[in-house]
Design a protein around this motif. Structure first.
Motif, PDB file in Angstrom:
ATOM      1  N   ALA A 176       0.828  -1.215   0.000  1.00 16.47           N
ATOM      2  CA  ALA A 176       0.000   0.000   0.000  1.00 16.47           C
ATOM      3  C   ALA A 176       0.858   1.258   0.000  1.00 16.47           C
ATOM      4  CB  ALA A 176      -0.931  -0.008   1.203  1.00 16.47           C
ATOM      5  N   GLU A 177       1.921   1.261   0.809  1.00 21.72           N
ATOM      6  CA  GLU A 177       2.810   2.425   0.866  1.00 21.72           C
ATOM      7  C   GLU A 177       3.526   2.646  -0.459  1.00 21.72           C
ATOM      8  OE1 GLU A 177       3.170   4.827   3.128  1.00 21.72           O
ATOM      9  OE2 GLU A 177       1.569   3.859   4.267  1.00 21.72           O
ATOM     10  N   LEU A 178       3.986   1.563  -1.078  1.00 23.05           N
ATOM     11  CA  LEU A 178       4.657   1.694  -2.375  1.00 23.05           C
ATOM     12  C   LEU A 178       3.682   2.169  -3.447  1.00 23.05           C
ATOM     13  CD1 LEU A 178       6.988  -1.442  -2.343  1.00 23.05           C
ATOM     14  CD2 LEU A 178       7.640   0.968  -2.065  1.00 23.05           C
ATOM     15  N   GLY A 179       2.436   1.725  -3.365  1.00 24.02           N
ATOM     16  CA  GLY A 179       1.411   2.198  -4.296  1.00 24.02           C
ATOM     17  C   GLY A 179       1.154   3.688  -4.136  1.00 24.02           C
ATOM     18  N   ASP A 180       1.071   4.148  -2.868  1.00 24.11           N
ATOM     19  CA  ASP A 180       0.884   5.577  -2.608  1.00 24.11           C
ATOM     20  C   ASP A 180       2.077   6.388  -3.090  1.00 24.11           C
ATOM     21  OD1 ASP A 180      -1.596   5.133  -1.473  1.00 24.11           O
ATOM     22  OD2 ASP A 180      -0.866   5.225   0.608  1.00 24.11           O
ATOM     23  N   LEU A 181       3.280   5.862  -2.876  1.00 27.09           N
ATOM     24  CA  LEU A 181       4.490   6.541  -3.343  1.00 27.09           C
ATOM     25  C   LEU A 181       4.483   6.677  -4.858  1.00 27.09           C
ATOM     26  CD1 LEU A 181       7.298   7.750  -2.782  1.00 27.09           C
ATOM     27  CD2 LEU A 181       8.206   5.415  -2.923  1.00 27.09           C
ATOM     28  N   LYS A 183       1.886   6.781  -6.829  1.00 24.67           N
ATOM     29  CA  LYS A 183       0.876   7.794  -7.199  1.00 24.67           C
ATOM     30  C   LYS A 183       1.408   9.215  -6.995  1.00 24.67           C
ATOM     31  CE  LYS A 183      -3.203   5.003  -6.146  1.00 24.67           C
ATOM     32  NZ  LYS A 183      -4.323   4.824  -5.217  1.00 24.67           N
ATOM     33  N   ARG A 184       2.099   9.434  -5.858  1.00 27.53           N
ATOM     34  CA  ARG A 184       2.656  10.766  -5.602  1.00 27.53           C
ATOM     35  C   ARG A 184       3.704  11.137  -6.631  1.00 27.53           C
ATOM     36  NH1 ARG A 184       2.547   8.945  -0.203  1.00 27.53           N
ATOM     37  NH2 ARG A 184       4.799   8.622  -0.236  1.00 27.53           N
ATOM     38  N   GLU A 185       4.576  10.185  -6.973  1.00 26.00           N
ATOM     39  CA  GLU A 185       5.615  10.452  -7.956  1.00 26.00           C
ATOM     40  C   GLU A 185       5.019  10.717  -9.334  1.00 26.00           C
ATOM     41  OE1 GLU A 185       8.184   7.080  -7.579  1.00 26.00           O
ATOM     42  OE2 GLU A 185       9.366   8.020  -5.962  1.00 26.00           O
ATOM     43  N   ALA A 186       3.951   9.985  -9.680  1.00 24.93           N
ATOM     44  CA  ALA A 186       3.300  10.185 -10.973  1.00 24.93           C
ATOM     45  C   ALA A 186       2.617  11.546 -11.047  1.00 24.93           C
ATOM     46  CB  ALA A 186       2.275   9.065 -11.221  1.00 24.93           C
ATOM     47  N   SER A 187       2.055  11.994  -9.936  1.00 24.29           N
ATOM     48  CA  SER A 187       1.370  13.289  -9.948  1.00 24.29           C
ATOM     49  C   SER A 187       2.361  14.459  -9.972  1.00 24.29           C
ATOM     50  CB  SER A 187       0.456  13.419  -8.733  1.00 24.29           C
ATOM     51  OG  SER A 187       1.204  13.499  -7.535  1.00 24.29           O
TER      52      SER A 187
END
Length: 189
Positions: A176-181, A183-187
């Motif tokens: 979950a944390e890697l998924g959130d990371l 998403k943040r990097e993509a945005s």
């Protein structure tokens, strides 16, 4: 239940945003014009009373509350399922008690016609009615989840009970944390 949590979160966020804007306006008015709206601390207390059960609801549905599972991870699937069902049952009972307490408080306030000891002298039955409504939202969520957990326990579906009501494993939290990371990097790109 996800939409229920989303709605609770939106109401929570809207109330907190309005409170933040009111506090900002109060601060600017005091500093620039030596004028106070008065009673903003009273509104802040009401906002917190209403928002706390809404936050409880979101945390409960999203499984965002802190779970200490140091012993549970060493148990078998059946024992984990039983403890997860007990946890949901205790939250269901707690929510029912809190709703009962809130109802009794509101009824006492109504019978005594209590008002706030502030310059506004707000009849307390009004903010307490919103508090009762918010507590009802939490209680409904807790009792529905309690019922679902008990049904899974009754049918012996340990895997589903643990999946839906158990604490996340270290691997699930990392994913979950890697998924959130990501998403943040993509945005940010």
């Amino acid at each position: 239940m996800k939409n229920y949590a989303r709605f609770s979160g939106i109401v929570f966020g809207a109330v907190m945003l309005l409170l933040a804007l009111a506090i900002t306006a109060e601060t600017v008015l005091r500093k620039l014009f030596s004028f106070s709206l008065g009673g903003l601390d009273e509104l802040g207390g009401y906002a917190m009373a209403v928002c706390a059960p809404l936050a409880f609801t979101v945390a409960l549905i999203e499984r965002a509350h802190i779970r200490i599972s140091i012993f549970q991870v060493k148990m078998g699937a059946r024992a984990q399922a039983v403890t997860n069902a007990l946890a949901m049952a205790s939250l269901g009972l707690l929510s029912a008690y809190l709703l009962y307490f809130t109802t009794i408080t509101l009824l006492d306030t109504q019978s005594y016609q209590s008002v706030a000891q502030t310059p506004w002298a707000t009849p307390l039955v009004y903010p307490q009615a919103f508090w009762l409504l918010a507590m009802s939202v939490f209680t409904v969520a807790a009792l529905v989840l309690c019922w679902q957990a008990c049904q899974l326990l009754w049918h012996g579906d340990w895997a589903m009970l643990n999946q839906r009501f158990g604490a996340d494993t270290v691997a699930e939290e990392l994913k979950a944390e890697l998924g959130d990371l990501a998403k943040r990097e993509a945005s940010q790109s």
